[in-house]
Enzyme design. Structure first.
Site, PDB file in Angstrom:
ATOM      1  N   HIS A 172       0.795  -1.230   0.000  1.00 28.50           N
ATOM      2  CA  HIS A 172       0.000   0.000   0.000  1.00 28.50           C
ATOM      3  C   HIS A 172       0.826   1.278   0.000  1.00 28.50           C
ATOM      4  O   HIS A 172       0.266   2.378   0.045  1.00 28.50           O
ATOM      5  CB  HIS A 172      -0.920   0.024   1.220  1.00 28.50           C
ATOM      6  CG  HIS A 172      -0.169   0.245   2.505  1.00 28.50           C
ATOM      7  ND1 HIS A 172       0.442  -0.777   3.182  1.00 28.50           N
ATOM      8  CD2 HIS A 172       0.102   1.366   3.207  1.00 28.50           C
ATOM      9  CE1 HIS A 172       1.028  -0.300   4.261  1.00 28.50           C
ATOM     10  NE2 HIS A 172       0.840   1.007   4.294  1.00 28.50           N
ATOM     11  N   ARG A 207       2.693   4.666  -0.635  1.00 24.03           N
ATOM     12  CA  ARG A 207       2.525   5.691  -1.663  1.00 24.03           C
ATOM     13  C   ARG A 207       3.708   5.768  -2.627  1.00 24.03           C
ATOM     14  O   ARG A 207       3.530   6.009  -3.815  1.00 24.03           O
ATOM     15  CB  ARG A 207       2.362   7.077  -1.019  1.00 24.03           C
ATOM     16  CG  ARG A 207       0.989   7.304  -0.488  1.00 24.03           C
ATOM     17  CD  ARG A 207       0.839   8.620   0.246  1.00 24.03           C
ATOM     18  NE  ARG A 207      -0.476   8.636   0.871  1.00 24.03           N
ATOM     19  CZ  ARG A 207      -1.572   9.126   0.306  1.00 24.03           C
ATOM     20  NH1 ARG A 207      -1.513   9.699  -0.873  1.00 24.03           N
ATOM     21  NH2 ARG A 207      -2.733   9.068   0.924  1.00 24.03           N
TER      22      ARG A 207
HETATM   23  C1  UD1 Z   1      -1.711   5.663   5.845  1.00 22.51           C
HETATM   24  C2  UD1 Z   1      -0.377   6.154   6.385  1.00 22.51           C
HETATM   25  C3  UD1 Z   1       0.681   5.063   6.237  1.00 22.51           C
HETATM   26  C4  UD1 Z   1       0.232   3.757   6.835  1.00 22.51           C
HETATM   27  C5  UD1 Z   1      -1.123   3.376   6.256  1.00 22.51           C
HETATM   28  C6  UD1 Z   1      -1.624   2.134   6.949  1.00 22.51           C
HETATM   29  C7  UD1 Z   1       0.062   8.534   6.103  1.00 22.51           C
HETATM   30  C8  UD1 Z   1       0.667   9.572   5.263  1.00 22.51           C
HETATM   31  N1  UD1 Z   1       0.082   7.303   5.625  1.00 22.51           N
HETATM   32  O1  UD1 Z   1      -1.559   5.508   4.448  1.00 22.51           O
HETATM   33  O2  UD1 Z   1       1.867   5.471   6.899  1.00 22.51           O
HETATM   34  O3  UD1 Z   1       1.178   2.760   6.516  1.00 22.51           O
HETATM   35  O4  UD1 Z   1      -2.055   4.441   6.470  1.00 22.51           O
HETATM   36  O5  UD1 Z   1      -2.571   1.461   6.198  1.00 22.51           O
HETATM   37  O6  UD1 Z   1      -0.428   8.819   7.161  1.00 22.51           O
HETATM   38  N2  UD1 Z   1      -9.364   4.433   2.584  1.00 22.51           N
HETATM   39  C9  UD1 Z   1     -10.690   4.080   2.767  1.00 22.51           C
HETATM   40  N3  UD1 Z   1     -11.047   3.504   3.954  1.00 22.51           N
HETATM   41  C10 UD1 Z   1     -10.165   3.239   4.945  1.00 22.51           C
HETATM   42  C11 UD1 Z   1      -8.813   3.573   4.743  1.00 22.51           C
HETATM   43  C12 UD1 Z   1      -8.423   4.183   3.575  1.00 22.51           C
HETATM   44  O7  UD1 Z   1     -11.521   4.288   1.904  1.00 22.51           O
HETATM   45  O8  UD1 Z   1     -10.556   2.693   5.975  1.00 22.51           O
HETATM   46  C13 UD1 Z   1      -8.964   5.077   1.314  1.00 22.51           C
HETATM   47  C14 UD1 Z   1      -9.494   6.503   1.211  1.00 22.51           C
HETATM   48  O9  UD1 Z   1      -9.825   6.725  -0.137  1.00 22.51           O
HETATM   49  C15 UD1 Z   1      -8.280   7.340   1.583  1.00 22.51           C
HETATM   50  C16 UD1 Z   1      -7.147   6.501   1.019  1.00 22.51           C
HETATM   51  O10 UD1 Z   1      -7.535   5.157   1.261  1.00 22.51           O
HETATM   52  O11 UD1 Z   1      -8.356   8.613   1.009  1.00 22.51           O
HETATM   53  C17 UD1 Z   1      -5.794   6.778   1.594  1.00 22.51           C
HETATM   54  O12 UD1 Z   1      -5.774   6.770   3.008  1.00 22.51           O
HETATM   55  P1  UD1 Z   1      -4.621   7.579   3.804  1.00 22.51           P
HETATM   56  O13 UD1 Z   1      -4.805   7.388   5.267  1.00 22.51           O
HETATM   57  O14 UD1 Z   1      -4.547   8.969   3.319  1.00 22.51           O
HETATM   58  O15 UD1 Z   1      -3.293   6.907   3.357  1.00 22.51           O
HETATM   59  P2  UD1 Z   1      -2.776   5.435   3.413  1.00 22.51           P
HETATM   60  O16 UD1 Z   1      -2.161   5.198   2.099  1.00 22.51           O
HETATM   61  O17 UD1 Z   1      -3.812   4.535   3.918  1.00 22.51           O
HETATM   62  N1  UDP Z   2      -3.628  -6.044   8.928  1.00 23.99           N
HETATM   63  C1  UDP Z   2      -4.944  -6.419   9.173  1.00 23.99           C
HETATM   64  N2  UDP Z   2      -5.734  -6.759   8.104  1.00 23.99           N
HETATM   65  C2  UDP Z   2      -5.285  -6.760   6.827  1.00 23.99           C
HETATM   66  C3  UDP Z   2      -3.937  -6.361   6.585  1.00 23.99           C
HETATM   67  C4  UDP Z   2      -3.147  -5.993   7.667  1.00 23.99           C
HETATM   68  O1  UDP Z   2      -5.380  -6.440  10.320  1.00 23.99           O
HETATM   69  O2  UDP Z   2      -6.050  -7.100   5.917  1.00 23.99           O
HETATM   70  C5  UDP Z   2      -2.783  -5.634  10.073  1.00 23.99           C
HETATM   71  C6  UDP Z   2      -1.409  -6.278  10.148  1.00 23.99           C
HETATM   72  O3  UDP Z   2      -1.444  -7.491  10.876  1.00 23.99           O
HETATM   73  C7  UDP Z   2      -0.571  -5.214  10.837  1.00 23.99           C
HETATM   74  C8  UDP Z   2      -1.226  -3.908  10.395  1.00 23.99           C
HETATM   75  O4  UDP Z   2      -2.511  -4.256   9.896  1.00 23.99           O
HETATM   76  O5  UDP Z   2      -0.687  -5.275  12.251  1.00 23.99           O
HETATM   77  C9  UDP Z   2      -0.392  -3.261   9.314  1.00 23.99           C
HETATM   78  O6  UDP Z   2      -1.089  -2.241   8.715  1.00 23.99           O
HETATM   79  P1  UDP Z   2      -0.660  -1.604   7.325  1.00 23.99           P
HETATM   80  O7  UDP Z   2       0.105  -2.604   6.526  1.00 23.99           O
HETATM   81  O8  UDP Z   2      -1.891  -1.019   6.734  1.00 23.99           O
HETATM   82  O9  UDP Z   2       0.272  -0.375   7.780  1.00 23.99           O
HETATM   83  P2  UDP Z   2       1.818  -0.240   8.123  1.00 23.99           P
HETATM   84  O10 UDP Z   2       2.151  -1.208   9.190  1.00 23.99           O
HETATM   85  O11 UDP Z   2       2.585  -0.469   6.853  1.00 23.99           O
HETATM   86  O12 UDP Z   2       1.937   1.181   8.553  1.00 23.99           O
END
Ligand code: UD1
Ligand code: UDP
Length: 386
Positions: A223, A225
């Site tokens: 995921h 960016r």
């Molecule tokens: C964010 C964090 C990243 C972390 C990740 C965990 C920042 C800059 N990035 O990235 O460090 O690793 O979360 O997953 O803070 N969306 C939904 N529903 C959700 C979640 C996300 O629809 O429950 C979609 C939305 O369109 C949202 C997009 O995902 O705009 C991006 O979410 P965002 O929190 O901005 O960034 P992540 O890439 O998820």
């Molecule tokens: N995770 C989860 N469901 C999923 C994928 C990941 O519960 O479908 C959990 C995973 O076990 C870990 C956390 O989410 O604890 C990691 O989140 P993510 O990869 O979104 O973010 P990051 O750790 O890279 O910031």
């Protein structure tokens, strides 16, 4: 008369923050000196709720900030604006944030503006490259500047903090709270009823057989960016190559809800017979799936920390990592985002029993599962409790 409790505000916004702060919140709730107020920015909506649900946490305050297509600027601005009245009304003795998200950074800045001390959980991670991961590496550095108490998961993270000029008396090596969360869920999964429940769930909902002896599963997540565009495309093509090289394999990819991930992954991998693109999983079934996978391919931070505990080799689809301990312990490898390298390494590992066994020995380089207790004890001392 009972002594007044110390109010702390835990701010969280995304899935990993919920999982990693849950043990700290539980520890604070169980401690007689504290009153903890949980504030969700809801930078993530569904994925945050799913993660909080696993730990039965209901936010006391929910700012509900997520917007489709949000950029870090949007999140930071919204968090700053929304937290000021919360901080002014709640007047906490400290704000607790976790990790390197925009929520964590903006909440720490908002706290600083109100002169509220900041405690940073998972402090001191660094890659040394300001654009990788983006924008998290800079969020971490800003958080180090803003925080008053730094909870470093490892000795390496502590060294990074000292190298930035942080006073050693404000740094504690605690282990990563993700191991606490994982151990809790592992405990629940030991119940035979949980095993039956999740085997049935994966069979019924995702058409996925996870019984002993079922075809090997490769668990994938991605995921970041900085991987959007060509790197993500190359990683998907590698997955397609792997799936076609061995049709017995089941590649299971719970897709992050970010459309920047879902659209390209679906268009490249949808319809491939042994690739399952599934929805984000709740934490308990996700751990269950990881525990039954042969190996893990990911760019996730948290999963790099969890997989070694479960004895799962983890191939990291990035060119750097702020979590070198797994690589140092021989349980993780950086495979980058080149199509041929990823596919070759997966196939090699699957056909090298001795090499596989070495990587699959359970280890816990990021903590012993007791990080939250250490953090709560330090907070109690430093904020004036017992
Ligand atoms: C964010 C964090 C990243 C972390 C990740 C965990 C920042 C800059 N990035 O990235 O460090 O690793 O979360 O997953 O803070 N969306 C939904 N529903 C959700 C979640 C996300 O629809 O429950 C979609 C939305 O369109 C949202 C997009 O995902 O705009 C991006 O979410 P965002 O929190 O901005 O960034 P992540 O890439 O998820
Ligand atoms: N995770 C989860 N469901 C999923 C994928 C990941 O519960 O479908 C959990 C995973 O076990 C870990 C956390 O989410 O604890 C990691 O989140 P993510 O990869 O979104 O973010 P990051 O750790 O890279 O910031």
């Amino acid at each position: 008369m009972a002594a007044r409790r110390i109010k702390v505000l835990a701010v969280l916004g995304t899935r990993p923050e919920a999982i990693k702060l849950a043990p700290v919140i539980a520890g604070l709730r169980a401690h007689p000196s504290f009153r903890v107020c949980v504030c969700a920015t809801a930078q993530h909506r569904q994925m945050l709720d799913q993660a909080l649900d696993a730990f039965a946490i209901t936010p006391d305050i929910d700012l509900d900030l997520m917007r489709a297509g949000q950029e870090p600027d949007d999140v930071a601005a919204a968090v700053l604006r929304a937290l000021r009245p919360v901080l002014q009304a709640e007047k906490p003795r400290a704000v607790i944030v976790q990790g390197d998200t925009t929520t964590a950074f903006a909440a720490a800045l908002a706290a600083f503006h109100q002169r509220v001390p900041v405690a940073h959980v998972e402090a001191g991670l660094r890659t040394g490259d300001r654009y990788f991961p983006f924008p998290e590496e800079i969020n971490r550095r800003l958080l180090t500047t803003l925080a008053d108490l730094h909870f470093a998961p490892t000795a390496g993270a502590r060294r990074n903090l000292l190298a930035c000029g942080v006073d050693a008396r404000a740094v504690w090596v605690t282990g990563n709270t993700v191991v606490d969360a994982l151990r809790l869920v592992q405990g629940r999964l030991r119940a035979p009823a949980a095993r039956r429940r999740w085997l049935d769930y994966f069979r019924r909902v995702w058409d996925l057989e996870l019984e002993d002896g079922a075809p090997p599963v490769i668990l994938v997540t991605g995921h970041r960016r900085e991987s959007f565009g060509p790197p993500l495309r190359r990683a998907c093509l590698a997955l397609r190559d792997i799936a076609r090289l061995d049709r017995r394999l089941r590649i299971v990819y719970p897709l992050h809800l970010n459309p920047g991930v879902r659209q390209p992954v679906r268009s490249l991998l949808g319809g491939e017979e042994n690739i399952r693109l599934i929805e984000p999983l709740a934490y308990e079934p996700f751990v269950f799936l990881m525990a039954r996978a042969r190996l893990v391919l990911t760019d996730s931070g948290g999963i790099q920390e969890e997989a070694p505990v479960l004895g799962k080799p983890v191939l990291v689809m990035r060119r750097e990592t702020e979590r070198p301990e797994g690589v140092g312990a021989g349980r993780a490898e950086l495979v980058g985002t080149e199509r041929r390298v990823i596919a070759r390494r997966v196939m090699e590992l699957l056909s090298d029993p001795a090499g596989y066994r070495r990587m699959a020995r359970p280890a816990s380089p990021y903590g012993d599962g007791r990080a939250a207790g250490r953090i709560v004890a330090v907070l109690a001392r430093r904020l004036g409790g017992t």
